[in-house]
Design a protein around this motif. Structure first.
Motif, PDB file in Angstrom:
ATOM      1  N   TYR A  56       0.813  -1.215   0.000  1.00  0.00           N
ATOM      2  CA  TYR A  56       0.000   0.000   0.000  1.00  0.00           C
ATOM      3  C   TYR A  56       0.848   1.268   0.000  1.00  0.00           C
ATOM      4  O   TYR A  56       1.812   1.382   0.765  1.00  0.00           O
ATOM      5  N   ASN A  58       0.280   5.593   0.163  1.00  0.00           N
ATOM      6  CA  ASN A  58      -0.596   6.763   0.221  1.00  0.00           C
ATOM      7  C   ASN A  58      -0.377   7.618  -1.029  1.00  0.00           C
ATOM      8  O   ASN A  58       0.645   7.484  -1.702  1.00  0.00           O
ATOM      9  N   ALA A  64       2.624   2.620   3.559  1.00  0.00           N
ATOM     10  CA  ALA A  64       2.027   2.302   4.867  1.00  0.00           C
ATOM     11  C   ALA A  64       1.896   0.788   4.947  1.00  0.00           C
ATOM     12  O   ALA A  64       1.612   0.138   3.934  1.00  0.00           O
ATOM     13  N   PHE A  66      -0.369  -1.034   6.140  1.00  0.00           N
ATOM     14  CA  PHE A  66      -1.717  -1.589   6.045  1.00  0.00           C
ATOM     15  C   PHE A  66      -2.714  -0.534   5.621  1.00  0.00           C
ATOM     16  O   PHE A  66      -2.483   0.668   5.776  1.00  0.00           O
ATOM     17  N   CYS A  67      -3.852  -0.987   5.074  1.00  0.00           N
ATOM     18  CA  CYS A  67      -4.961  -0.105   4.727  1.00  0.00           C
ATOM     19  C   CYS A  67      -6.237  -0.951   4.802  1.00  0.00           C
ATOM     20  O   CYS A  67      -6.387  -1.906   4.018  1.00  0.00           O
ATOM     21  N   GLY A  68      -7.102  -0.647   5.750  1.00  0.00           N
ATOM     22  CA  GLY A  68      -8.286  -1.478   5.977  1.00  0.00           C
ATOM     23  C   GLY A  68      -9.264  -1.437   4.805  1.00  0.00           C
ATOM     24  O   GLY A  68      -9.658  -2.478   4.265  1.00  0.00           O
ATOM     25  N   GLY A  70      -8.561  -0.395   1.865  1.00  0.00           N
ATOM     26  CA  GLY A  70      -7.812  -0.886   0.707  1.00  0.00           C
ATOM     27  C   GLY A  70      -7.777  -2.405   0.665  1.00  0.00           C
ATOM     28  O   GLY A  70      -7.900  -3.020  -0.402  1.00  0.00           O
ATOM     29  N   VAL A 132      -1.840   0.412  11.187  1.00  0.00           N
ATOM     30  CA  VAL A 132      -1.176   1.723  11.111  1.00  0.00           C
ATOM     31  C   VAL A 132      -1.587   2.539  12.348  1.00  0.00           C
ATOM     32  O   VAL A 132      -2.603   2.244  12.981  1.00  0.00           O
ATOM     33  N   PRO A 133      -0.828   3.569  12.716  1.00  0.00           N
ATOM     34  CA  PRO A 133      -1.111   4.290  13.961  1.00  0.00           C
ATOM     35  C   PRO A 133      -2.327   5.222  13.854  1.00  0.00           C
ATOM     36  O   PRO A 133      -2.496   5.912  12.829  1.00  0.00           O
ATOM     37  N   ASN A 161      -2.673   8.785  11.973  1.00  0.00           N
ATOM     38  CA  ASN A 161      -3.963   9.215  11.448  1.00  0.00           C
ATOM     39  C   ASN A 161      -4.790   9.711  12.630  1.00  0.00           C
ATOM     40  O   ASN A 161      -4.601   9.236  13.765  1.00  0.00           O
ATOM     41  N   GLU A 179      -6.270  11.751   7.373  1.00  0.00           N
ATOM     42  CA  GLU A 179      -5.391  10.626   7.038  1.00  0.00           C
ATOM     43  C   GLU A 179      -3.957  11.056   6.722  1.00  0.00           C
ATOM     44  O   GLU A 179      -3.732  11.920   5.864  1.00  0.00           O
ATOM     45  N   ARG A 180      -3.038  10.405   7.457  1.00  0.00           N
ATOM     46  CA  ARG A 180      -1.606  10.558   7.163  1.00  0.00           C
ATOM     47  C   ARG A 180      -1.341  10.102   5.722  1.00  0.00           C
ATOM     48  O   ARG A 180      -1.880   9.106   5.291  1.00  0.00           O
ATOM     49  N   CYS A 189     -12.032   5.857   6.672  1.00  0.00           N
ATOM     50  CA  CYS A 189     -10.735   5.194   6.870  1.00  0.00           C
ATOM     51  C   CYS A 189     -11.009   3.907   7.642  1.00  0.00           C
ATOM     52  O   CYS A 189     -11.460   3.948   8.789  1.00  0.00           O
ATOM     53  N   GLY A 190     -10.768   2.763   7.022  1.00  0.00           N
ATOM     54  CA  GLY A 190     -11.148   1.476   7.616  1.00  0.00           C
ATOM     55  C   GLY A 190     -10.440   1.178   8.915  1.00  0.00           C
ATOM     56  O   GLY A 190     -11.071   0.769   9.910  1.00  0.00           O
TER      57      GLY A 190
HETATM   58  N1  LIG Z   1      -3.122   6.725   5.534  1.00  0.00           N
HETATM   59  C1  LIG Z   1      -2.850   5.583   6.391  1.00  0.00           C
HETATM   60  C2  LIG Z   1      -2.898   4.283   5.599  1.00  0.00           C
HETATM   61  C3  LIG Z   1      -4.221   4.063   4.945  1.00  0.00           C
HETATM   62  C4  LIG Z   1      -5.340   3.902   5.927  1.00  0.00           C
HETATM   63  C5  LIG Z   1      -6.597   3.515   5.153  1.00  0.00           C
HETATM   64  N2  LIG Z   1      -7.367   4.606   4.644  1.00  0.00           N
HETATM   65  C6  LIG Z   1      -7.495   2.536   5.887  1.00  0.00           C
HETATM   66  O1  LIG Z   1      -8.641   2.358   5.394  1.00  0.00           O
HETATM   67  O2  LIG Z   1      -7.059   1.902   6.867  1.00  0.00           O
HETATM   68  C7  LIG Z   1      -1.456   5.706   6.997  1.00  0.00           C
HETATM   69  O3  LIG Z   1      -0.545   6.189   6.316  1.00  0.00           O
HETATM   70  O4  LIG Z   1      -1.296   5.276   8.150  1.00  0.00           O
END
Ligand SMILES: N[C@@H](CCC[C@H](N)C(=O)O)C(=O)O
Length: 232
Positions: A56, A58, A64, A66-68, A70, A132-133, A161, A179-180, A189-190
């Motif tokens: 993933y 950004n 990053a 992880f992305c939920g 995504g 992710v944080p 985030n 979102e970071r 944002c999941g």
């Molecule tokens: N922007 C987040 C990574 C993506 C998060 C995403 N939108 C989700 O659905 O979890 C980061 O850089 O930590």
């Protein structure tokens, strides 16, 4: 290289299937910056250790782990487009399992890392990692929060985030997320709504986001995120 656009409850992605080629990290970063201006991020489909692997990025080209949302779009692509008979895939945050149930995409989220209570920019909340944080803070009137400017300040202080949460009822909340790596508010944002539901500490949570409704279920083996995915 197959390229598809998806939104998952308003979180927008471009997916690049590079299982038949290979790109360096720099080539991926350049591709993301060039092609993701109107998207929140990019999903790369690869194979690793005999499984499909999701990498993933950004939209600003930062990676990053992880992305939920995504991950939900990634599983939708594997099953609906690649016709792969799979119920799990690999990410940099470990193996993610999931399925499509009644047109909803359900995935098991990475196990959260310990939440600690902190105060930042006069907001009291919890810092926890769900792949992710995330910083999670409860507020009274979410529609009048300056998510872009306050979220940016907190994001910069914590490199996380930022989720503003308004409680509607015992197990129903509204969440708005800065979102970071997007460096702005996203429609949902999941991992952020999952972090928010974990702090709420209810077994089934309905979450209203600007991109639509998501559900988070707490089962014996972890936290499950459910929502829509569209080919747009
Ligand atoms: N922007 C987040 C990574 C993506 C998060 C995403 N939108 C989700 O659905 O979890 C980061 O850089 O930590």
């Amino acid at each position: 290289m197959n390229e598809k656009k998806y939104t998952a409850n308003g979180n927008s992605f471009i997916l690049f299937d590079i299982t038949d080629t290979s790109l360096t990290s720099n080539e991926k970063k350049e591709l993301v910056i060039k092609k993701c201006q109107d998207r929140d991020g990019a999903l790369f489909v690869e194979t690793k250790d005999g499984m499909y692997f999701m990498e993933y990025y950004n939209k600003d080209g930062s990676k990053a782990p992880f992305c939920g949302n995504g991950a939900r779009a990634f599983l939708f692509y594997l099953i609906k487009e690649k016709k792969a008979n799979v119920d799990k895939f690999l990410t940099e945050s470990g193996i993610v399992s999931g399925k499509i149930l009644n047109e909803k995409i359900l995935i098991k989220m990475p196990n959260p890392l310990v939440a600690r209570k902190i105060n930042v920019e006069n907001f009291s909340g919890y810092l926890l990692t769900v792949g992710v944080p995330h910083f999670v803070t409860f507020v009274d009137d979410i529609e009048h929060i300056d998510v872009k400017n306050i979220g940016k300040k907190i994001r910069n202080k914590l490199d996380a985030n930022v989720n503003f949460v308004e409680k509607i009822s015992k197990n129903e909340i509204k969440v708005r997320t800065f979102e970071r790596g997007v460096e702005d508010e996203t429609l949902s944002c999941g991992s952020g709504v999952t972090a928010s539901a974990i702090v709420l500490n209810e077994s089934k949570v309905k979450v209203h986001t600007r991109g639509g409704i998501l559900h988070i279920y707490t089962l014996n083996d972890g936290f499950y995120l459910e929502g829509d995915v569209e080919n747009v």
